[in-house]
Design an enzyme around this catalytic site. Structure first.
Site, PDB file in Angstrom:
ATOM      1  N   ASN A 241     -36.296   6.484 -40.152  1.00  0.00           N
ATOM      2  CA  ASN A 241     -34.991   6.882 -39.609  1.00  0.00           C
ATOM      3  C   ASN A 241     -34.524   5.881 -38.569  1.00  0.00           C
ATOM      4  O   ASN A 241     -35.349   5.214 -37.969  1.00  0.00           O
ATOM      5  CB  ASN A 241     -35.113   8.260 -38.923  1.00  0.00           C
ATOM      6  CG  ASN A 241     -35.392   9.365 -39.910  1.00  0.00           C
ATOM      7  OD1 ASN A 241     -34.837   9.392 -40.984  1.00  0.00           O
ATOM      8  ND2 ASN A 241     -36.270  10.264 -39.534  1.00  0.00           N
TER       9      ASN A 241
ATOM     10  N   ARG B 260     -40.662   7.632 -26.983  1.00  0.00           N
ATOM     11  CA  ARG B 260     -40.402   7.099 -28.332  1.00  0.00           C
ATOM     12  C   ARG B 260     -39.375   8.005 -29.004  1.00  0.00           C
ATOM     13  O   ARG B 260     -39.701   8.817 -29.861  1.00  0.00           O
ATOM     14  CB  ARG B 260     -41.714   7.043 -29.132  1.00  0.00           C
ATOM     15  CG  ARG B 260     -41.687   6.063 -30.278  1.00  0.00           C
ATOM     16  CD  ARG B 260     -41.994   6.733 -31.597  1.00  0.00           C
ATOM     17  NE  ARG B 260     -41.132   7.872 -31.841  1.00  0.00           N
ATOM     18  CZ  ARG B 260     -41.214   8.685 -32.874  1.00  0.00           C
ATOM     19  NH1 ARG B 260     -42.145   8.521 -33.764  1.00  0.00           N
ATOM     20  NH2 ARG B 260     -40.383   9.710 -33.055  1.00  0.00           N
TER      21      ARG B 260
ATOM     22  N   TYR C 148     -28.630  16.702 -34.780  1.00  0.00           N
ATOM     23  CA  TYR C 148     -29.905  15.990 -34.815  1.00  0.00           C
ATOM     24  C   TYR C 148     -29.701  14.569 -35.328  1.00  0.00           C
ATOM     25  O   TYR C 148     -28.612  14.024 -35.229  1.00  0.00           O
ATOM     26  CB  TYR C 148     -30.970  16.825 -35.571  1.00  0.00           C
ATOM     27  CG  TYR C 148     -32.288  16.482 -34.955  1.00  0.00           C
ATOM     28  CD1 TYR C 148     -32.542  16.832 -33.628  1.00  0.00           C
ATOM     29  CD2 TYR C 148     -33.202  15.701 -35.621  1.00  0.00           C
ATOM     30  CE1 TYR C 148     -33.697  16.410 -32.996  1.00  0.00           C
ATOM     31  CE2 TYR C 148     -34.361  15.281 -34.991  1.00  0.00           C
ATOM     32  CZ  TYR C 148     -34.606  15.637 -33.681  1.00  0.00           C
ATOM     33  OH  TYR C 148     -35.737  15.194 -33.048  1.00  0.00           O
TER      34      TYR C 148
ATOM     35  N   GLU D 228     -42.970  16.306 -28.661  1.00  0.00           N
ATOM     36  CA  GLU D 228     -41.924  15.638 -29.440  1.00  0.00           C
ATOM     37  C   GLU D 228     -41.638  14.256 -28.877  1.00  0.00           C
ATOM     38  O   GLU D 228     -41.380  14.103 -27.674  1.00  0.00           O
ATOM     39  CB  GLU D 228     -40.665  16.511 -29.340  1.00  0.00           C
ATOM     40  CG  GLU D 228     -39.544  16.100 -30.214  1.00  0.00           C
ATOM     41  CD  GLU D 228     -39.846  16.289 -31.689  1.00  0.00           C
ATOM     42  OE1 GLU D 228     -40.475  17.287 -32.064  1.00  0.00           O
ATOM     43  OE2 GLU D 228     -39.449  15.409 -32.459  1.00  0.00           O
ATOM     44  N   ASP D 229     -41.698  13.254 -29.733  1.00  0.00           N
ATOM     45  CA  ASP D 229     -41.285  11.900 -29.363  1.00  0.00           C
ATOM     46  C   ASP D 229     -42.042  11.309 -28.190  1.00  0.00           C
ATOM     47  O   ASP D 229     -41.466  10.636 -27.319  1.00  0.00           O
ATOM     48  CB  ASP D 229     -39.758  11.851 -29.153  1.00  0.00           C
ATOM     49  CG  ASP D 229     -39.017  11.911 -30.495  1.00  0.00           C
ATOM     50  OD1 ASP D 229     -39.695  11.996 -31.545  1.00  0.00           O
ATOM     51  OD2 ASP D 229     -37.780  11.873 -30.510  1.00  0.00           O
TER      52      ASP D 229
ATOM     53  N   ASP E 242     -44.816  17.495 -33.575  1.00  0.00           N
ATOM     54  CA  ASP E 242     -43.974  17.482 -34.781  1.00  0.00           C
ATOM     55  C   ASP E 242     -43.928  16.113 -35.452  1.00  0.00           C
ATOM     56  O   ASP E 242     -43.862  16.025 -36.673  1.00  0.00           O
ATOM     57  CB  ASP E 242     -42.552  17.934 -34.439  1.00  0.00           C
ATOM     58  CG  ASP E 242     -41.740  18.154 -35.700  1.00  0.00           C
ATOM     59  OD1 ASP E 242     -42.205  18.908 -36.579  1.00  0.00           O
ATOM     60  OD2 ASP E 242     -40.662  17.551 -35.830  1.00  0.00           O
ATOM     61  N   ASP E 243     -43.968  15.044 -34.661  1.00  0.00           N
ATOM     62  CA  ASP E 243     -43.897  13.704 -35.257  1.00  0.00           C
ATOM     63  C   ASP E 243     -45.110  13.443 -36.142  1.00  0.00           C
ATOM     64  O   ASP E 243     -45.021  12.727 -37.130  1.00  0.00           O
ATOM     65  CB  ASP E 243     -43.833  12.635 -34.160  1.00  0.00           C
ATOM     66  CG  ASP E 243     -42.736  12.947 -33.177  1.00  0.00           C
ATOM     67  OD1 ASP E 243     -41.580  13.022 -33.611  1.00  0.00           O
ATOM     68  OD2 ASP E 243     -43.031  13.156 -31.984  1.00  0.00           O
TER      69      ASP E 243
ATOM     70  N   LYS F 293     -33.751  20.011 -31.020  1.00  0.00           N
ATOM     71  CA  LYS F 293     -34.768  20.657 -31.861  1.00  0.00           C
ATOM     72  C   LYS F 293     -34.742  22.166 -31.663  1.00  0.00           C
ATOM     73  O   LYS F 293     -34.889  22.934 -32.614  1.00  0.00           O
ATOM     74  CB  LYS F 293     -36.156  20.106 -31.520  1.00  0.00           C
ATOM     75  CG  LYS F 293     -36.363  18.700 -32.058  1.00  0.00           C
ATOM     76  CD  LYS F 293     -37.386  18.662 -33.171  1.00  0.00           C
ATOM     77  CE  LYS F 293     -37.203  17.446 -34.038  1.00  0.00           C
ATOM     78  NZ  LYS F 293     -38.375  17.027 -34.782  1.00  0.00           N
TER      79      LYS F 293
HETATM   80  P1  NAD Z   1     -44.803   4.341 -34.959  1.00  0.00           P
HETATM   81  O1  NAD Z   1     -44.165   3.380 -34.069  1.00  0.00           O
HETATM   82  O2  NAD Z   1     -45.894   5.209 -34.456  1.00  0.00           O
HETATM   83  O3  NAD Z   1     -45.420   3.567 -36.245  1.00  0.00           O
HETATM   84  C1  NAD Z   1     -44.788   2.510 -36.923  1.00  0.00           C
HETATM   85  C2  NAD Z   1     -45.803   1.830 -37.805  1.00  0.00           C
HETATM   86  O4  NAD Z   1     -45.133   0.864 -38.573  1.00  0.00           O
HETATM   87  C3  NAD Z   1     -46.896   1.107 -37.035  1.00  0.00           C
HETATM   88  O5  NAD Z   1     -48.135   1.324 -37.659  1.00  0.00           O
HETATM   89  C4  NAD Z   1     -46.524  -0.355 -37.177  1.00  0.00           C
HETATM   90  O6  NAD Z   1     -47.645  -1.229 -37.167  1.00  0.00           O
HETATM   91  C5  NAD Z   1     -45.867  -0.344 -38.554  1.00  0.00           C
HETATM   92  N1  NAD Z   1     -45.002  -1.509 -38.748  1.00  0.00           N
HETATM   93  C6  NAD Z   1     -44.008  -1.940 -37.951  1.00  0.00           C
HETATM   94  N2  NAD Z   1     -43.490  -3.066 -38.459  1.00  0.00           N
HETATM   95  C7  NAD Z   1     -44.148  -3.340 -39.602  1.00  0.00           C
HETATM   96  C8  NAD Z   1     -44.072  -4.361 -40.570  1.00  0.00           C
HETATM   97  N3  NAD Z   1     -43.222  -5.358 -40.459  1.00  0.00           N
HETATM   98  N4  NAD Z   1     -44.906  -4.309 -41.612  1.00  0.00           N
HETATM   99  C9  NAD Z   1     -45.792  -3.327 -41.734  1.00  0.00           C
HETATM  100  N5  NAD Z   1     -45.907  -2.316 -40.853  1.00  0.00           N
HETATM  101  C10 NAD Z   1     -45.096  -2.335 -39.794  1.00  0.00           C
HETATM  102  O7  NAD Z   1     -43.658   5.267 -35.533  1.00  0.00           O
HETATM  103  P2  NAD Z   1     -43.801   6.652 -36.298  1.00  0.00           P
HETATM  104  O8  NAD Z   1     -43.683   7.782 -35.358  1.00  0.00           O
HETATM  105  O9  NAD Z   1     -45.001   6.616 -37.170  1.00  0.00           O
HETATM  106  O10 NAD Z   1     -42.471   6.639 -37.156  1.00  0.00           O
HETATM  107  C11 NAD Z   1     -42.267   5.635 -38.132  1.00  0.00           C
HETATM  108  C12 NAD Z   1     -40.968   5.873 -38.848  1.00  0.00           C
HETATM  109  O11 NAD Z   1     -41.023   7.106 -39.537  1.00  0.00           O
HETATM  110  C13 NAD Z   1     -39.757   5.938 -37.911  1.00  0.00           C
HETATM  111  O12 NAD Z   1     -38.695   5.180 -38.446  1.00  0.00           O
HETATM  112  C14 NAD Z   1     -39.375   7.380 -37.938  1.00  0.00           C
HETATM  113  O13 NAD Z   1     -37.994   7.560 -37.833  1.00  0.00           O
HETATM  114  C15 NAD Z   1     -39.853   7.828 -39.290  1.00  0.00           C
HETATM  115  N6  NAD Z   1     -40.114   9.276 -39.323  1.00  0.00           N
HETATM  116  C16 NAD Z   1     -39.556   9.985 -40.327  1.00  0.00           C
HETATM  117  C17 NAD Z   1     -39.734  11.343 -40.387  1.00  0.00           C
HETATM  118  C18 NAD Z   1     -39.139  12.105 -41.511  1.00  0.00           C
HETATM  119  O14 NAD Z   1     -38.592  11.543 -42.395  1.00  0.00           O
HETATM  120  N7  NAD Z   1     -39.218  13.401 -41.548  1.00  0.00           N
HETATM  121  C19 NAD Z   1     -40.469  11.987 -39.401  1.00  0.00           C
HETATM  122  C20 NAD Z   1     -41.053  11.226 -38.380  1.00  0.00           C
HETATM  123  C21 NAD Z   1     -40.871   9.853 -38.366  1.00  0.00           C
END
Ligand code: NAD
Length: 554
Positions: free
Chosen positions: A411, A159, A106, A248-249, A271-272, A177
């Site tokens: 991530n 995504r 993963y 997913e994604d 899941d996201d 997954k």
């Molecule tokens: P997304 O693209 O839906 O959301 C990203 C958010 O970040 C948006 O609201 C965007 O406006 C904001 N953003 C981007 N640049 C910015 C900046 N400079 N200042 C302020 N805000 C900013 O993505 P997502 O699905 O919500 O995922 C976000 C992150 O979370 C990813 O890196 C993903 O890897 C991580 N994530 C972690 C886990 C986990 O740890 N278990 C699970 C899912 C996602």
């Protein structure tokens, strides 16, 4: 699990493929572990070297090969080859080395494998349904050999992790997954199905790459896209009634609305949004245990208001309501900053998923300004913005809080809002820290601090096992709340001391079994189950878990 003959049962060998055919069948193949009697009965004499390996010997050889690979992508390719050749051995080595292999099967390596999918492709796995297949989805699913599918993971590749639109290359994600469903929670691999909806890609490099394996056209949007998703959901449910479908994604433009459209109609979740929410909530439960406070007393400032951030916020609100807050008060304890600044009511053209968190407060241009205003007790980074929890921000958190809660969940590791070392050093070791990708322990003032990894694999496999065990017809928020609570309790009981935010991955099958029991109980209690309730649910769940042991054929 049902559909899988009990281990060691004498099977009618007439039903089995013989000779080279059984060696080519990854579900039945035992490679060098076929016994003398089996070799004689199955026409394998001479097709295998003379020595009969135990599974342990096969594991030893596989690990020697695996560890000799020069990089993680080569390790991924090697593991995929084992998966394609001998499924039982693949799951044996994955389960026994889950901490070592999780970053390969993963994130982050699976992301690289998706980027390179058309170039490292060896053998197909899963079902590809393209936009050109509109009207024919059922006949495509009919080609899949599995009959008792209980869990589907589906992506449209738009995504992929933090890597954006990878089109049909995204297939690595459902495959990865689902292997975690089996490794972490014992869902029988024969009952899982990875699906990619190939609706095109807007990534120029892929469209220009002659080795790209998806359809070479731009992403389909609008009515035809919705028709394809709908046809898939219906065909899957007709062919495999009640199957759990994990989205997913998908990109935000589709993920929230598809979840809303289907969550009350079929057995599905995203899941996201929801899995991430549960794992983050579990981390917060653990953090307030460590602090000796209550969740409803926390003020939480998010950096990032996408699927992950808002999903976490929504579940926190529900958890705070369980602790007695009303919804408005709970929402006011969660503020969001996105790329345009603080999410406030006066902002124009807010995406629908942000509106419930748009408070009647003054705008703030960035995270630092919002932090000054809110004075949060916890900050959660889900922005994909590396280093955005700067030294100034982390030190400010440490000034206002005895135990600042700092979760840098983006991530892969390179995108984390801060490192574990930063968080501990800038707070004098007082931070309660968790990240999305793994960080090594940090030495501070003679103490070793072990950061928690908020890996979604703590939640979705156990949730799936509970849903399958009970034959649940829906996946509800109550199930995610319960899963988060169980995960936090498992962290408290894991024997790693008071400061533990998440249990070690080596305990994942135990954690998943506990989550499954809690989820199944909810299904029974809420009238959402289709399977009869067993007298001893924990034993029943434990017995349902797939164990990668070879069957004795004769
Ligand atoms: P997304 O693209 O839906 O959301 C990203 C958010 O970040 C948006 O609201 C965007 O406006 C904001 N953003 C981007 N640049 C910015 C900046 N400079 N200042 C302020 N805000 C900013 O993505 P997502 O699905 O919500 O995922 C976000 C992150 O979370 C990813 O890196 C993903 O890897 C991580 N994530 C972690 C886990 C986990 O740890 N278990 C699970 C899912 C996602």
């Amino acid at each position: 699990m049902a559909g899988r003959p009990p281990l060691n049962r004498e099977r009618d060998i007439a039903d089995l493929p013989k000779g080279a055919d059984i060696l080519q069948n990854p579900r039945l193949n035992k490679d060098t572990a076929f016994t003398e009697r089996e070799r004689a009965a199955l026409g394998l004499r001479g097709l295998l070297p003379a020595h009969i390996d135990s599974q342990e010997e096969q594991v030893e050889r596989a690990m020697e090969n695996y560890r000799a690979k020069p990089n993680d992508l080569e390790k991924y390719i090697y593991l995929t080859a084992v998966h394609d050749r001998n499924e039982t051995l693949f799951y044996r080595i994955l389960i026994d080395h889950i901490e070592e292999m999780m970053p390969v099967v993963y994130t982050p390596t699976v992301g690289l494998a998706c980027q390179r999918y058309g170039h490292i492709f060896r053998r197909t796995r899963g079902v590809f349904i393209s936009i050109l297949d509109l009207g024919k989805v059922d006949s495509i699913l009919a080609n899949w050999p599995g009959e008792d599918i209980r869990v589907i993971v589906v992506t449209d590749g738009e995504r992929i992790l933090g890597l954006g639109d990878l089109g049909a290359n995204g297939m690595g994600i459902p495959v990865g997954k689902l292997s975690l469903y089996t490794a972490c929670a014992g869902i029988d691999p024969a009952r899982t199905l990875p699906v990619t909806l190939d609706v095109g890609t807007n990534r120029r490099e892929l469209l220009d790459d002659p080795l790209y394996l998806g359809i070479h056209r731009e992403r389909c949007r609008g009515e035809d896209y919705d028709r394809l998703v709908d046809e898939f959901i219906r065909a899957a449910n007709e062919r495999y009634p009640g199957v759990m479908i994990q989205f997913e994604d998908f990109a935000n433009i589709n993920s929230f609305r598809l979840l809303e459209r289907y969550r009350d109609e079929v057995c599905t979740f995203n899941d996201d949004i929801q899995g991430t929410a549960a794992v983050a909530l579990a981390g917060l439960h653990a953090a307030v245990r460590i602090k000796g406070s209550a969740l409803k007393e926390e003020r939480i400032l998010f950096l990032g208001a996408g699927g992950a951030g808002v999903g976490i916020g929504e579940l926190i609100v529900k958890a705070m309501m369980e602790e007695g807050l009303d919804e408005g008060d709970a929402r006011r304890r969660c503020w969001f900053v996105d790329s345009k600044g603080l999410v406030v009511k006066s902002r124009e053209k807010l995406a629908p998923h942000k509106i419930p968190f748009a408070h009647e407060i003054e705008p703030a241009r960035d995270f630092a300004a919002a932090l000054e205003r809110m004075k949060p007790t916890a900050i959660i980074g889900v922005s994909g913005m590396q280093g955005s929890f700067s030294e100034a921000i982390v030190r400010r958190m440490a000034e206002g809080n005895e135990r600042p809660v700092i979760f840098a969940l983006s991530n892969p590791t390179s995108k984390a809002e801060c490192t574990a070392e930063d968080a501990y050093r800038w707070t004098g070791g007082r931070a309660i820290f968790a990240s999305g990708s793994p960080f090594d322990p940090v030495e501070i003032g003679g103490r070793t601090l072990s950061p928690g990894q908020g890996n979604n694999a703590y939640i979705f496999p156990g949730l799936g096992l509970g849903v399958v065990a009970a034959g649940a017809t829906r996946v509800t928020d109550e199930m995610f709340l319960a899963a988060a609570r169980v995960l936090a309790d498992e962290a408290a009981a894991c024997g790693l001391g008071e400061e533990c935010v998440y249990p070690p991955l080596s305990r994942i099958r135990k954690v998943s079994a506990s989550i499954a029991v809690a989820v199944a109980q909810i299904a029974y209690r809420r009238g959402l189950s289709t399977n009869p309730q067993p007298e001893d649910l924990p034993s029943y769940v434990a017995e349902e878990m797939y164990v990668p042991e070879y069957r004795r054929y004769v």
